[in-house]
Design a protein around this motif. Structure first.
Motif, PDB file in Angstrom:
ATOM      1  N   ALA A  69       0.830  -1.204   0.000  1.00 38.99           N
ATOM      2  CA  ALA A  69       0.000   0.000   0.000  1.00 38.99           C
ATOM      3  C   ALA A  69       0.865   1.254   0.000  1.00 38.99           C
ATOM      4  CB  ALA A  69      -0.927  -0.003   1.216  1.00 38.99           C
ATOM      5  N   TYR A  70       1.924   1.239   0.792  1.00 36.07           N
ATOM      6  CA  TYR A  70       2.817   2.394   0.868  1.00 36.07           C
ATOM      7  C   TYR A  70       3.472   2.647  -0.487  1.00 36.07           C
ATOM      8  CZ  TYR A  70       5.999   5.598   3.319  1.00 36.07           C
ATOM      9  OH  TYR A  70       6.677   6.706   3.771  1.00 36.07           O
ATOM     10  N   VAL A  71       3.944   1.583  -1.128  1.00 36.66           N
ATOM     11  CA  VAL A  71       4.569   1.725  -2.449  1.00 36.66           C
ATOM     12  C   VAL A  71       3.580   2.316  -3.440  1.00 36.66           C
ATOM     13  CG1 VAL A  71       5.492   0.429  -4.414  1.00 36.66           C
ATOM     14  CG2 VAL A  71       6.298  -0.086  -2.088  1.00 36.66           C
ATOM     15  N   ARG A  72       2.365   1.808  -3.447  1.00 32.67           N
ATOM     16  CA  ARG A  72       1.361   2.324  -4.379  1.00 32.67           C
ATOM     17  C   ARG A  72       1.100   3.807  -4.134  1.00 32.67           C
ATOM     18  NH1 ARG A  72      -1.295  -2.633  -3.010  1.00 32.67           N
ATOM     19  NH2 ARG A  72      -2.675  -1.493  -1.593  1.00 32.67           N
ATOM     20  N   GLY A  73       0.929   4.176  -2.875  1.00 36.75           N
ATOM     21  CA  GLY A  73       0.603   5.565  -2.577  1.00 36.75           C
ATOM     22  C   GLY A  73       1.727   6.510  -2.921  1.00 36.75           C
ATOM     23  N   LEU A  74       2.941   6.151  -2.553  1.00 39.40           N
ATOM     24  CA  LEU A  74       4.085   7.027  -2.805  1.00 39.40           C
ATOM     25  C   LEU A  74       4.321   7.198  -4.301  1.00 39.40           C
ATOM     26  CD1 LEU A  74       6.357   8.549  -1.227  1.00 39.40           C
ATOM     27  CD2 LEU A  74       7.771   6.532  -1.594  1.00 39.40           C
ATOM     28  N   GLN A  75       4.310   6.092  -5.032  1.00 43.39           N
ATOM     29  CA  GLN A  75       4.629   6.179  -6.452  1.00 43.39           C
ATOM     30  C   GLN A  75       3.502   6.785  -7.265  1.00 43.39           C
ATOM     31  OE1 GLN A  75       8.106   2.797  -6.642  1.00 43.39           O
ATOM     32  NE2 GLN A  75       6.241   2.363  -7.737  1.00 43.39           N
ATOM     33  N   ALA A  76       2.278   6.754  -6.752  1.00 38.59           N
ATOM     34  CA  ALA A  76       1.185   7.449  -7.428  1.00 38.59           C
ATOM     35  C   ALA A  76       1.395   8.955  -7.407  1.00 38.59           C
ATOM     36  CB  ALA A  76      -0.154   7.097  -6.782  1.00 38.59           C
ATOM     37  N   ALA A  77       2.222   9.434  -6.468  1.00 38.26           N
ATOM     38  CA  ALA A  77       2.557  10.860  -6.415  1.00 38.26           C
ATOM     39  C   ALA A  77       3.737  11.206  -7.312  1.00 38.26           C
ATOM     40  CB  ALA A  77       2.865  11.266  -4.974  1.00 38.26           C
ATOM     41  N   GLY A  78       4.287  10.197  -7.994  1.00 33.26           N
ATOM     42  CA  GLY A  78       5.376  10.464  -8.928  1.00 33.26           C
ATOM     43  C   GLY A  78       6.759  10.406  -8.317  1.00 33.26           C
ATOM     44  N   VAL A  79       6.880   9.835  -7.131  1.00 37.16           N
ATOM     45  CA  VAL A  79       8.171   9.693  -6.455  1.00 37.16           C
ATOM     46  C   VAL A  79       8.456   8.207  -6.286  1.00 37.16           C
ATOM     47  CG1 VAL A  79       9.442  10.127  -4.301  1.00 37.16           C
ATOM     48  CG2 VAL A  79       7.958  11.894  -5.272  1.00 37.16           C
ATOM     49  N   ALA A  80       9.681   7.795  -6.586  1.00 36.00           N
ATOM     50  CA  ALA A  80      10.041   6.384  -6.512  1.00 36.00           C
ATOM     51  C   ALA A  80      10.157   5.930  -5.065  1.00 36.00           C
ATOM     52  CB  ALA A  80      11.355   6.134  -7.243  1.00 36.00           C
ATOM     53  N   ALA A  81       9.577   4.774  -4.774  1.00 40.48           N
ATOM     54  CA  ALA A  81       9.704   4.155  -3.453  1.00 40.48           C
ATOM     55  C   ALA A  81      10.905   3.224  -3.443  1.00 40.48           C
ATOM     56  CB  ALA A  81       8.432   3.385  -3.108  1.00 40.48           C
ATOM     57  N   CYS A  82      11.378   2.917  -2.229  1.00 42.81           N
ATOM     58  CA  CYS A  82      12.544   2.049  -2.064  1.00 42.81           C
ATOM     59  C   CYS A  82      12.285   1.137  -0.867  1.00 42.81           C
ATOM     60  CB  CYS A  82      13.805   2.883  -1.850  1.00 42.81           C
ATOM     61  SG  CYS A  82      15.311   1.921  -1.619  1.00 42.81           S
ATOM     62  N   ALA A  83      12.039  -0.144  -1.110  1.00 44.55           N
ATOM     63  CA  ALA A  83      11.792  -1.101  -0.038  1.00 44.55           C
ATOM     64  C   ALA A  83      13.124  -1.475   0.627  1.00 44.55           C
ATOM     65  CB  ALA A  83      11.109  -2.341  -0.591  1.00 44.55           C
ATOM     66  N   LYS A  84      13.160  -1.402   1.952  1.00 46.00           N
ATOM     67  CA  LYS A  84      14.410  -1.677   2.658  1.00 46.00           C
ATOM     68  C   LYS A  84      14.114  -2.453   3.946  1.00 46.00           C
ATOM     69  CE  LYS A  84      14.382   2.811   5.020  1.00 46.00           C
ATOM     70  NZ  LYS A  84      14.970   4.169   5.070  1.00 46.00           N
ATOM     71  N   HIS A  85      15.093  -3.176   4.536  1.00 44.22           N
ATOM     72  CA  HIS A  85      16.504  -3.310   4.198  1.00 44.22           C
ATOM     73  C   HIS A  85      16.723  -4.768   3.826  1.00 44.22           C
ATOM     74  CE1 HIS A  85      16.069  -0.081   7.214  1.00 44.22           C
ATOM     75  NE2 HIS A  85      17.085   0.528   6.612  1.00 44.22           N
ATOM     76  N   PHE A  86      16.826  -5.087   2.557  1.00 42.49           N
ATOM     77  CA  PHE A  86      16.887  -6.458   2.058  1.00 42.49           C
ATOM     78  C   PHE A  86      18.131  -7.165   2.594  1.00 42.49           C
ATOM     79  CE2 PHE A  86      17.701  -9.804  -1.028  1.00 42.49           C
ATOM     80  CZ  PHE A  86      16.437 -10.364  -1.149  1.00 42.49           C
TER      81      PHE A  86
END
Length: 479
Positions: A150-167
């Protein structure tokens, strides 16, 4: 070849720097092909900084850690307008999480930021974890996975790249990777069932970037931290999980890896393992040139294939191109969503109501080094706005409860009482001395003996305002 190779080497670096204006050396490097720069609270707020960076390289990846909650850069001096992940996980409303992330994205888009090093998709499986804690959506993989997506969808819908961490997952650790190398002792089956689902969910949601953690995971690679492990990064993340976006390191000056190798060696090994962008939290012209030259020398010696470096630089450029195609409206969309989420996250008990200005005693738990802020919890200011004359007393961890005016209400603010026995001792001492004390825990809370108890599940301006609102609202006793 020399000029082209230098440009490729610069393209994969993301340095931090001092000051609220771009230093001359950074501008020159951007003109020579530097691919990114990372901003911290020390650089902000500044209306001119990002335009200065883009004037030298329009495609520069401008990155920032803006998680909401306790980890904020743009709002470090005031506290975040949004509660962090733990609060969102407590509410467990994925639509609300998406709306919060979207608003964070719009804040970043207005600042022309390309990449947000968020969300933290770590499963906080170990209650003793000193660096993740409230930065995680929670302790279970299903909860973390659905909110990560959900966080990835919301952030990137605003035109800013998300970054999932810490793999591949920093949640089951007892060591802060800023200070030393953490080890995740789980077996492969546990890792697959617990730590990987949130990354799979983020990838399925289209996350544009992943940050690898400085973690030793012996079940995956007994010899190398994940940042330097081709088995973990290329084999697992690229091969098995199918991620083909930008892979960025956590800051390479962190002691987890910097105690083992020089920064140049870390950069080379990380790139060889499959990383595309190397984050350096703070450097200068000499440090940047040393990193560039180490990468160039590795290519010339054959230690780093030029094709691997070109692939990494290509992924940096791909993210820049994605960003350039996004629509990013600058106007606020839901300015009140942060407070809405903070209110929903409050866990409360008791009926005490503040009707006169209290003394707020803040037990200053030492926060981890990911917290780029000297701002306190904000509860004193939030209460003072409602009850003028509210005062704050800072209490060091080794101190006892100070002598206070018994004619004034007392609010004791603590953090992570579930993790710190000494914090629980301070609460017990306060309750014994002042049975009417109101206890507010801004972290992961243990049950408190206080008659009135509030847990915000994180530190943010929004959380402080929600707590102050609840504490100053008259309630009727139940029963």
């Amino acid at each position: 070849m020399s000029t082209d190779l230098c440009r490729l080497a610069l393209a994969v670096l993301q340095p931090g720097f001092e000051g609220t204006t771009a230093p001359d050396w950074l501008r020159r490097a951007l003109g020579d092909g530097l691919g990114g720069a990372v901003l911290f609270a020390r650089n902000l707020p500044s209306d001119t900084l990002v335009p200065q960076l883009r004037a030298e390289n329009p495609d520069v990846i401008v990155a920032v850690d803006e998680e909401g909650g306790v980890v904020t850069r743009l709002e470090a001096h005031t506290g975040s307008s949004f509660p962090g992940n733990r609060a969102l996980g407590v509410v467990d409303d994925v639509d609300l999480t998406e709306r919060v992330a979207h608003q964070i994205g719009r804040l970043l888009a207005a600042a022309d930021v390309t990449l947000d090093y968020a969300p933290s998709v770590d499963v906080n499986a170990n209650p003793e974890n000193p660096v993740i804690g409230v930065r995680s959506f929670g302790p279970t993989p299903d909860l973390v996975a659905r909110h990560s997506a959900a966080y990835v969808r919301g952030l990137q819908a605003a035109g800013v790249a998300a970054c999932a961490k810490h793999f591949p997952g920093h949640g089951d650790t007892i060591t802060d990777s800023h200070l030393a190398l953490p080890t995740v002792h789980a077996d492969v089956d546990t890792l697959r069932a617990r730590d990987l689902p949130p990354f799979r969910a983020a990838i399925a949601a289209g996350v544009r970037a992943v940050m690898c953690g400085h973690l030793l995971v012996p079940a995956l690679d007994p010899d190398q931290p994940a940042t330097l492990s081709r088995t973990v990064l290329t084999g697992l993340l690229r091969g098995e999980l199918g991620f083909d976006g930008l892979l960025v390191t956590d800051a390479i000056e962190m002691k987890a890896v910097a105690a083992r190798h020089s920064l140049g060696e870390i950069a080379v090994r990380a790139l060889a393992a499959g990383v595309d962008a190397v984050c350096i939290g703070i450097t200068d012209e000499r440090g940047l040139h040393e990193l560039r030259d180490a990468v160039v020398a590795a290519v010339r010696s054959g230690a780093l294939p030029e094709e691997r470096l070109a692939e990494a630089a290509g992924r940096v450029q791909s993210l820049a191109e994605w960003y350039g195609k996004q629509s990013r409206p600058a106007a606020a969309f839901e300015p009140g969503v942060g407070l809405e989420a903070a209110r929903a996250a409050l866990t409360t008990s008791g009926t005490a109501t503040l009707v006169s200005a209290p003394v707020v005693v803040e037990v200053n738990t030492r926060l981890n080094q990911a917290v780029d802020s000297t701002a306190p919890t904000g509860l004193t200011a939030a209460l003072d706005a409602r009850l003028p004359g509210t005062t704050r007393v800072a209490m060091a961890p080794e101190s006892g409860l100070p002598e206070l005016d018994r004619n004034r209400p007392l609010v004791l603010v603590v953090h992570d009482s579930a993790r710190h026995a000494w914090v629980r001792e301070r609460i017990a001492q306060a309750v014994q001395a002042r049975p009417d004390v109101i206890v507010v825990d801004t972290g992961i809370a243990a049950p408190a003996p206080a008659a009135t108890f509030v847990s915000t599940h994180g530190i943010s301006r929004a959380s402080a305002e929600a707590a102050a609102e609840w504490l100053t609202t008259t309630r009727e006793a139940s029963g």
